[in-house]
Design a protein around this motif. Structure first.
Motif, PDB file in Angstrom:
ATOM      1  N   GLU A 201      -8.511 -10.546 -38.672  1.00 13.16           N
ATOM      2  CA  GLU A 201      -9.623 -11.500 -38.720  1.00 13.16           C
ATOM      3  C   GLU A 201      -9.335 -12.586 -37.685  1.00 13.16           C
ATOM      4  O   GLU A 201      -8.362 -13.330 -37.808  1.00 13.16           O
ATOM      5  CB  GLU A 201      -9.761 -12.095 -40.122  1.00 13.16           C
ATOM      6  N   VAL A 202     -10.192 -12.649 -36.669  1.00 17.32           N
ATOM      7  CA  VAL A 202      -9.936 -13.470 -35.488  1.00 17.32           C
ATOM      8  C   VAL A 202     -11.084 -14.450 -35.297  1.00 17.32           C
ATOM      9  O   VAL A 202     -12.259 -14.048 -35.291  1.00 17.32           O
ATOM     10  CB  VAL A 202      -9.779 -12.585 -34.231  1.00 17.32           C
ATOM     11  N   ARG A 203     -10.764 -15.740 -35.125  1.00 14.04           N
ATOM     12  CA  ARG A 203     -11.802 -16.729 -34.847  1.00 14.04           C
ATOM     13  C   ARG A 203     -12.373 -16.468 -33.463  1.00 14.04           C
ATOM     14  O   ARG A 203     -11.643 -16.304 -32.484  1.00 14.04           O
ATOM     15  CB  ARG A 203     -11.237 -18.142 -34.950  1.00 14.04           C
ATOM     16  N   ALA A 204     -13.689 -16.403 -33.367  1.00 11.62           N
ATOM     17  CA  ALA A 204     -14.342 -15.986 -32.128  1.00 11.62           C
ATOM     18  C   ALA A 204     -14.110 -16.970 -30.992  1.00 11.62           C
ATOM     19  O   ALA A 204     -13.993 -16.572 -29.829  1.00 11.62           O
ATOM     20  CB  ALA A 204     -15.840 -15.795 -32.379  1.00 11.62           C
ATOM     21  N   ASP A 205     -14.019 -18.260 -31.275  1.00  9.09           N
ATOM     22  CA  ASP A 205     -13.957 -19.263 -30.217  1.00  9.09           C
ATOM     23  C   ASP A 205     -12.629 -19.263 -29.470  1.00  9.09           C
ATOM     24  O   ASP A 205     -12.607 -19.375 -28.238  1.00  9.09           O
ATOM     25  CB  ASP A 205     -14.215 -20.661 -30.799  1.00  9.09           C
ATOM     26  N   ASP A 206     -11.513 -19.165 -30.185  1.00 11.15           N
ATOM     27  CA  ASP A 206     -10.211 -19.323 -29.536  1.00 11.15           C
ATOM     28  C   ASP A 206      -9.258 -18.157 -29.749  1.00 11.15           C
ATOM     29  O   ASP A 206      -8.123 -18.199 -29.272  1.00 11.15           O
ATOM     30  CB  ASP A 206      -9.541 -20.619 -30.014  1.00 11.15           C
ATOM     31  N   GLY A 207      -9.678 -17.109 -30.458  1.00 11.85           N
ATOM     32  CA  GLY A 207      -8.824 -15.946 -30.656  1.00 11.85           C
ATOM     33  C   GLY A 207      -7.729 -16.136 -31.679  1.00 11.85           C
ATOM     34  O   GLY A 207      -6.821 -15.294 -31.759  1.00 11.85           O
ATOM     35  N   ALA A 208      -7.766 -17.206 -32.469  1.00 11.75           N
ATOM     36  CA  ALA A 208      -6.724 -17.437 -33.472  1.00 11.75           C
ATOM     37  C   ALA A 208      -6.863 -16.437 -34.611  1.00 11.75           C
ATOM     38  O   ALA A 208      -7.952 -16.227 -35.139  1.00 11.75           O
ATOM     39  CB  ALA A 208      -6.821 -18.867 -34.007  1.00 11.75           C
ATOM     40  N   VAL A 209      -5.748 -15.819 -34.990  1.00  7.23           N
ATOM     41  CA  VAL A 209      -5.737 -14.862 -36.095  1.00  7.23           C
ATOM     42  C   VAL A 209      -5.635 -15.630 -37.405  1.00  7.23           C
ATOM     43  O   VAL A 209      -4.689 -16.395 -37.612  1.00  7.23           O
ATOM     44  CB  VAL A 209      -4.564 -13.873 -35.946  1.00  7.23           C
ATOM     45  N   LEU A 210      -6.602 -15.409 -38.303  1.00  3.15           N
ATOM     46  CA  LEU A 210      -6.643 -16.104 -39.585  1.00  3.15           C
ATOM     47  C   LEU A 210      -6.262 -15.207 -40.751  1.00  3.15           C
ATOM     48  O   LEU A 210      -5.936 -15.707 -41.833  1.00  3.15           O
ATOM     49  CB  LEU A 210      -8.042 -16.685 -39.820  1.00  3.15           C
ATOM     50  N   GLY A 211      -6.330 -13.901 -40.561  1.00  2.32           N
ATOM     51  CA  GLY A 211      -6.003 -12.982 -41.640  1.00  2.32           C
ATOM     52  C   GLY A 211      -5.690 -11.604 -41.094  1.00  2.32           C
ATOM     53  O   GLY A 211      -6.083 -11.259 -39.977  1.00  2.32           O
ATOM     54  N   ALA A 212      -4.971 -10.818 -41.913  1.00  2.00           N
ATOM     55  CA  ALA A 212      -4.596  -9.460 -41.489  1.00  2.00           C
ATOM     56  C   ALA A 212      -4.528  -8.538 -42.696  1.00  2.00           C
ATOM     57  O   ALA A 212      -3.584  -7.767 -42.846  1.00  2.00           O
ATOM     58  CB  ALA A 212      -3.265  -9.484 -40.752  1.00  2.00           C
ATOM     59  N   GLY A 213      -5.518  -8.618 -43.544  1.00  2.00           N
ATOM     60  CA  GLY A 213      -5.539  -7.743 -44.707  1.00  2.00           C
ATOM     61  C   GLY A 213      -4.917  -8.402 -45.923  1.00  2.00           C
ATOM     62  O   GLY A 213      -4.543  -9.586 -45.903  1.00  2.00           O
ATOM     63  N   PRO A 214      -4.762  -7.657 -47.023  1.00  4.07           N
ATOM     64  CA  PRO A 214      -4.226  -8.216 -48.265  1.00  4.07           C
ATOM     65  C   PRO A 214      -2.840  -8.832 -48.073  1.00  4.07           C
ATOM     66  O   PRO A 214      -1.949  -8.227 -47.483  1.00  4.07           O
ATOM     67  CB  PRO A 214      -4.162  -6.992 -49.197  1.00  4.07           C
ATOM     68  N   GLY A 215      -2.683 -10.052 -48.558  1.00  3.18           N
ATOM     69  CA  GLY A 215      -1.407 -10.747 -48.462  1.00  3.18           C
ATOM     70  C   GLY A 215      -1.213 -11.541 -47.191  1.00  3.18           C
ATOM     71  O   GLY A 215      -0.250 -12.310 -47.094  1.00  3.18           O
ATOM     72  N   TRP A 216      -2.091 -11.367 -46.220  1.00  4.62           N
ATOM     73  CA  TRP A 216      -1.941 -12.055 -44.938  1.00  4.62           C
ATOM     74  C   TRP A 216      -3.124 -12.990 -44.732  1.00  4.62           C
ATOM     75  O   TRP A 216      -4.115 -12.629 -44.098  1.00  4.62           O
ATOM     76  CB  TRP A 216      -1.848 -11.064 -43.784  1.00  4.62           C
ATOM     77  N   CYS A 217      -3.030 -14.188 -45.271  1.00 10.08           N
ATOM     78  CA  CYS A 217      -4.077 -15.213 -45.129  1.00 10.08           C
ATOM     79  C   CYS A 217      -3.401 -16.493 -44.664  1.00 10.08           C
ATOM     80  O   CYS A 217      -2.564 -17.063 -45.383  1.00 10.08           O
ATOM     81  CB  CYS A 217      -4.803 -15.422 -46.454  1.00 10.08           C
ATOM     82  N   LEU A 218      -3.752 -16.955 -43.463  1.00 12.88           N
ATOM     83  CA  LEU A 218      -3.086 -18.112 -42.883  1.00 12.88           C
ATOM     84  C   LEU A 218      -3.349 -19.374 -43.693  1.00 12.88           C
ATOM     85  O   LEU A 218      -2.430 -20.170 -43.923  1.00 12.88           O
ATOM     86  CB  LEU A 218      -3.543 -18.300 -41.436  1.00 12.88           C
ATOM     87  N   ALA A 219      -4.590 -19.587 -44.143  1.00 14.59           N
ATOM     88  CA  ALA A 219      -4.899 -20.797 -44.912  1.00 14.59           C
ATOM     89  C   ALA A 219      -4.089 -20.843 -46.201  1.00 14.59           C
ATOM     90  O   ALA A 219      -3.579 -21.901 -46.593  1.00 14.59           O
ATOM     91  CB  ALA A 219      -6.394 -20.851 -45.210  1.00 14.59           C
TER      92      ALA A 219
END
Length: 353
Positions: free
Chosen positions: A259-277
């Motif tokens: 899961e990538v923010r469209a504006d700056d390419g920051a990865v916010l998530g990568a499936g179950p267990g991987w949530c940056l917030a």
């Protein structure tokens, strides 16, 4: 007199180096313009454009589609085994090329190039063709969503930092009691504290688009001591959070869903267990660097007060001791937090497919 002669000599040396750099830049620009005005051989085809996608993403070089001929010697070249793009000068013109083109260089080179603003990009070189390169597929967009409130708050950062208020007040108070250079130093300290305390909002307060992407994740390093550059697929540059960058799950070159923010390419998530917030909430920053910054400003205040025997010294001393204690506690908290986060990440499943 010797000191004046040294200063004059240094000034002349700087002037000579500056003039030489300007002359070299002017010659390169003239060569680029001559090549840009030359007749085009053909138009870049779709296979060649697709093959140059990784080069465009990594370097930010946007080029046209008019293929021109460039002939000459190759000089000042640089390449890295872990980076897919090489650079150098061909016939005195800065060029970029895929790493696979490097073995085809010769004393005299016949190349077909397309023109960017500051670079020429090699399409063919002494029989080598970029269209023949094997390349990963482009990242696929599977869907999109909007940032959650926690992700918006994380992106925009904290508000005003109240710890700077007493430091700014003390510095202004000291500036009134002092004069000359010490008073100016106090004003600089007050301005520095206010600048550090001012909130640095990043982007709008409204939720931004987050893309759900599928592709092969790859890490490239141009220099061994530099940070990695992450690509998802052949044409999507992303930025992994620093907390995840060293995780073994992301070191394997394989397809994954991010899961990538469209504006700056920051990865916010990568499936179950991987949530940056969620990670930032479970393992919040200790604030040790901020405590160290406040302590440094207070030590400057104490130094000026000791030289001037000012009446606000006890207040500054108490504040400095408080921030020193907070700094020690923050360092301990940071060590415990890092150990807990590393253990937690090691137990997680691989990022989503």
């Amino acid at each position: 007199m010797p000191r004046v002669a040294l200063l004059v000599g240094m000034a002349l040396l700087v002037a000579m180096v500056t003039a030489a750099l300007r002359e070299w830049t002017s010659r390169v620009r003239d060569r680029m313009n001559v090549l840009r005005r030359s007749s085009a051989l053909r138009t870049l085809d779709e296979r060649e454009r697709a093959a140059l996608a990784t080069l465009r993403v990594l370097t930010g070089c946007l080029h046209d589609d008019q293929v021109r001929m460039l002939t000459g010697a190759f000089t000042a070249g640089a390449r890295s085994a872990n980076y897919p793009v090489c650079d150098g000068q061909l016939a005195g013109i800065p060029v970029l090329m895929p790493r696979q083109a490097w073995p085809h260089l010769a004393d005299r080179n016949d190349a077909e190039v397309v023109m960017g603003r500051h670079w020429a990009v090699v399409v063919r070189l002494n029989g080598f063709e970029v269209a023949t390169l094997r390349r990963p597929a482009a990242a696929h967009v599977l869907g999109e969503r909007l940032e959650t409130p926690a992700e918006v708050a994380m992106r925009r950062g904290p508000g005003m930092r109240p710890a700077a208020l007493p430091i700014t007040t003390l510095a202004l108070w000291a500036a009134v009691d002092l004069s000359g250079v010490p008073a100016l130093l106090m004003l600089v300290i007050a301005g520095g504290a206010a600048w550090l305390a001012w909130p640095r909002r990043r982007g709008p307060a409204t939720a931004q688009r987050v893309l759900q992407l599928q592709g092969q994740l790859q890490a490239y390093r141009k220099h061994s001591d530099g940070g990695p550059v992450w690509l998802l697929g052949a044409d999507r540059r992303v930025q992994l959070p620093w907390e995840w960058a060293d995780a073994r799950a992301f070191s394997q070159r394989r397809s994954m869903r991010l899961e990538v923010r469209a504006d700056d390419g920051a990865v916010l998530g990568a499936g179950p267990g991987w949530c940056l917030a969620r990670d930032r909430q479970r393992f919040p920053p200790s604030g040790g660097s901020w405590q160290l910054a406040w302590l440094g400003l207070l030590l400057l205040l104490l130094l000026a007060g000791w030289l001037g025997d000012l009446r606000w010294l006890p207040v500054a001393g108490v504040l400095a001791a408080w921030h020193a204690l907070r700094c020690i506690l923050a360092i301990r908290q940071s060590l415990r937090r890092n150990a807990a986060r590393t253990a937690d990440i090691a137990q997680r499943a691989n990022p989503g497919h």
